[in-house]
Design an enzyme around this catalytic site. Structure first.
Site, PDB file in Angstrom:
ATOM      1  N   HIS A 389       0.814  -1.216   0.000  1.00  0.00           N
ATOM      2  CA  HIS A 389       0.000   0.000   0.000  1.00  0.00           C
ATOM      3  C   HIS A 389       0.851   1.271   0.000  1.00  0.00           C
ATOM      4  CE1 HIS A 389      -3.688   1.986  -0.074  1.00  0.00           C
ATOM      5  NE2 HIS A 389      -4.340   1.379   0.901  1.00  0.00           N
ATOM      6  N   ASP A 393      -2.216   2.208  -4.595  1.00  0.00           N
ATOM      7  CA  ASP A 393      -3.491   2.533  -3.957  1.00  0.00           C
ATOM      8  C   ASP A 393      -4.532   1.492  -4.330  1.00  0.00           C
ATOM      9  OD1 ASP A 393      -2.594   4.813  -2.678  1.00  0.00           O
ATOM     10  OD2 ASP A 393      -3.020   6.097  -4.408  1.00  0.00           O
TER      11      ASP A 393
END
Length: 416
Positions: A389, A393
Site C-alpha cells: 500500500h 493505492d
C-alpha cells in the site's frame, strides 16, 4: 596431478553455498561434467558437475556444511585419503513438504535411484499420503528416493505410472506403522527453508500488505483449452495448461498499469522497463521463483514454453542463478490443491503478487444485452492480488484486476 573441486560462485551476489548431497563417495570414479554434489544458495539449488575425470580421492566438506565460494570441498586424483569424511545420509537435511503455493504439476520424471523406505517408519508428506489414500496405495511398498528414505510425490507418481492404483485398501495386514507426532521429531531447517522464513518475515515487516479478491469467469478459457490442448501439444511439444493464459492476462494488465510492476527504492518509485514475471514453483524441499525475463515481448506460445521449461528445470535443480532472480511481479498458484484463494506475501522488492485460486464450477447469474437474467453453470476461479500500500493505492489495484479479469473473460488472442 590431483584437482581441487571448489565451491562455485552461482551468481554475482552469491558468496557461500551449502552442500546438501554428495552424489559420489570417496573412491568412486567420476567422469568430467558428471554431477558430483548438490548445493543450496539463497538463489537456487543446483547440481555441480565434476571439473575433470578421475577418482574422487577426498571429500573435505560434509553434507549440511556451508562454505564460502572458492573453498575446496573435494579432491579428484592423487592418493585416496583414508580420513576423508563420508557423506552420511543421516546428516542430510530432511526434505520439507512443498509449500501450499504451487505451480502446474510436472511430468513424472525418470526413475530415481531408490532408497528403501524404513520398515518401521514411513516418511512422507501430507500430499504423498493423500495421493496414496486416493489410490489405495500401501506406502510401505514404495521405495523412497528422498533423504532418510522419505517417499516423495515423484516416487508415488512413478509407482502409479508403472503399477496403477491399488484395487482396494490392504486387507488382513498389520496396520502400517505411523510416523511419530511432529512434536517428537526435531528437524533442522534446510538452508532454503531458513531463507524462505527470513524473507517472509522481512516482507511483512517492510510492506503494509493489502489483499483484493476477484472472481473470474473462466468458462471461455476452459472451453478453448479443452478444444485445443491435444493439437497444441502435438504441434508444439508442450502441454497447454491454464498458467500461460493467466500469465498473458497479467502481462497485459501490467502493461496498462505499470505501477503494479514497480518497486519502492530509497524513497522513490522505480518503474521497471520490462515485465520480469516470477512463477512460484513448489519443491519437495522448499519454494523457488523462476523468472520469465521480458515477458511482455513473448507470444502466448513463448510464455507456455517458458513456464513449462522453468518449472521442470527448477524441480531438476538445473536453473541458473539469474533465472531465479530479478522478478518484478510474481504469480503463485495456491489453488492447485483445492484452495479457494490465498492471501500471498509479497516477494520483495516487488510491489505486488497474484495468487491463483482453485478452478471450479459454480452457478452464476448472467445478464444479456436486454437486461434479462438467467442462471448458468460456469467455470470460475478466484484471484487474490497482494499489494504494497506504500506504492499501490486500492484504486490502482482495482483497475489492474479489472483489466486482468476482462482479458480472461473476453479472451480473443491466438494461442499458436
Amino acid at each position: 596431478m590431483p584437482t581441487d573441486v571448489i565451491m562455485p560462485q552461482m551468481g554475482e551476489s552469491i558468496f557461500e553455498g551449502t552442500i546438501t548431497k554428495w552424489l559420489k563417495k570417496a573412491g568412486d570414479t567420476v567422469q568430467k561434467d558428471e554431477p558430483l554434489f548438490e548445493i543450496s544458495t539463497d538463489k537456487v539449488d543446483a547440481e555441480i558437475p565434476s571439473p575433470v575425470a578421475g577418482v574422487l580421492s577426498e571429500i573435505r566438506v560434509p553434507v549440511g556444511a556451508t562454505v564460502e565460494i572458492n573453498a575446496v570441498v573435494a579432491v579428484i586424483g592423487g592418493a585416496l585419503s583414508a580420513s576423508a569424511p563420508a557423506p552420511a545420509a543421516a546428516t542430510e537435511p530432511a526434505s520439507i513438504p512443498a509449500a501450499s503455493v504451487t505451480a502446474p504439476q510436472p511430468v513424472v520424471p525418470a526413475a530415481p535411484q531408490p532408497q528403501l523406505a524404513s520398515t518401521q517408519v514411513v516418511r512422507s508428506s501430507p500430499l504423498v499420503r493423500r495421493i496414496a489414500r486416493e489410490n489405495n496405495l500401501d506406502l510401505s511398498q514404495i521405495a523412497g528416493s528422498g533423504s532418510d528414505g522419505r517417499i516423495t510425490k515423484e516416487d508415488v507418481l512413478l509407482h502409479l505410472s508403472q503399477h496403477g492404483p491399488g484395487t482396494s485398501a490392504p486387507q488382513a495386514e498389520l496396520p502400517t506403522p505411523q510416523a511419530p507426532p511432529a512434536s517428537s521429531e526435531v528437524v533442522p531447517l534446510s538452508r532454503m527453508r531458513a531463507i524462505i522464513a527470513q524473507r517472509m518475515v522481512e516482507s511483512k515487516q517492510i510492506s503494509p500488505h493489502v489483499h483484493s479478491v476477484y472472481k473470474v469467469d473462466m468458462t471461455r478459457i476452459v472451453r478453448l483449452r479443452e478444444r485445443e490442448k491435444a493439437r497444441f501439444e502435438q504441434q508444439h511439444g508442450v502441454k497447454l495448461t491454464y498458467m500461460p493464459f493467466i500469465a498473458a492476462a497479467a502481462v497485459q494488465a501490467l502493461t496498462k498499469f505499470p505501477i503494479v510492476n514497480a518497486s519502492l527504492e530509497n524513497g522513490s518509485i522505480h518503474y521497471h522497463p520490462n515485465i520480469n514475471l516470477g512463477i512460484a514453483v513448489a519443491l519437495e524441499w522448499g519454494l523457488i521463483v523462476p523468472v520469465i525475463k521480458q515477458a511482455e515481448e513473448r507470444s502466448f506460445l513463448g510464455l507456455a514454453r517458458a513456464v513449462a521449461d522453468l518449472a521442470a528445470r527448477a524441480r531438476a535443480k538445473k536453473l541458473q542463478p539469474d533465472e531465479a532472480s530479478g522478478s518484478t511481479f510474481t504469480l503463485t498458484n495456491s489453488g492447485i490443491l483445492g484452495e479457494e484463494f490465498g492471501t500471498p506475501i509479497i516477494n520483495q522488492p516487488e510491489s505486488a503478487i497474484l495468487a491463483i485460486g482453485g478452478l471450479r464450477k459454480e452457478p452464476m447469474v448472467l445478464t444479456d444485452a436486454e437486461g434479462n437474467d438467467t442462471i448458468a453453470i460456469r467455470s470460475v476461479q478466484y484471484f487474490c492480488l497482494g499489494f504494497d500500500h506504500r506504492t499501490i493505492d486500492g484504486a490502482d489495484a482495482g483497475k489492474f484486476m479489472g483489466e486482468f479479469k476482462r482479458a480472461l473473460e473476453t479472451w480473443d488472442r491466438q494461442i499458436g
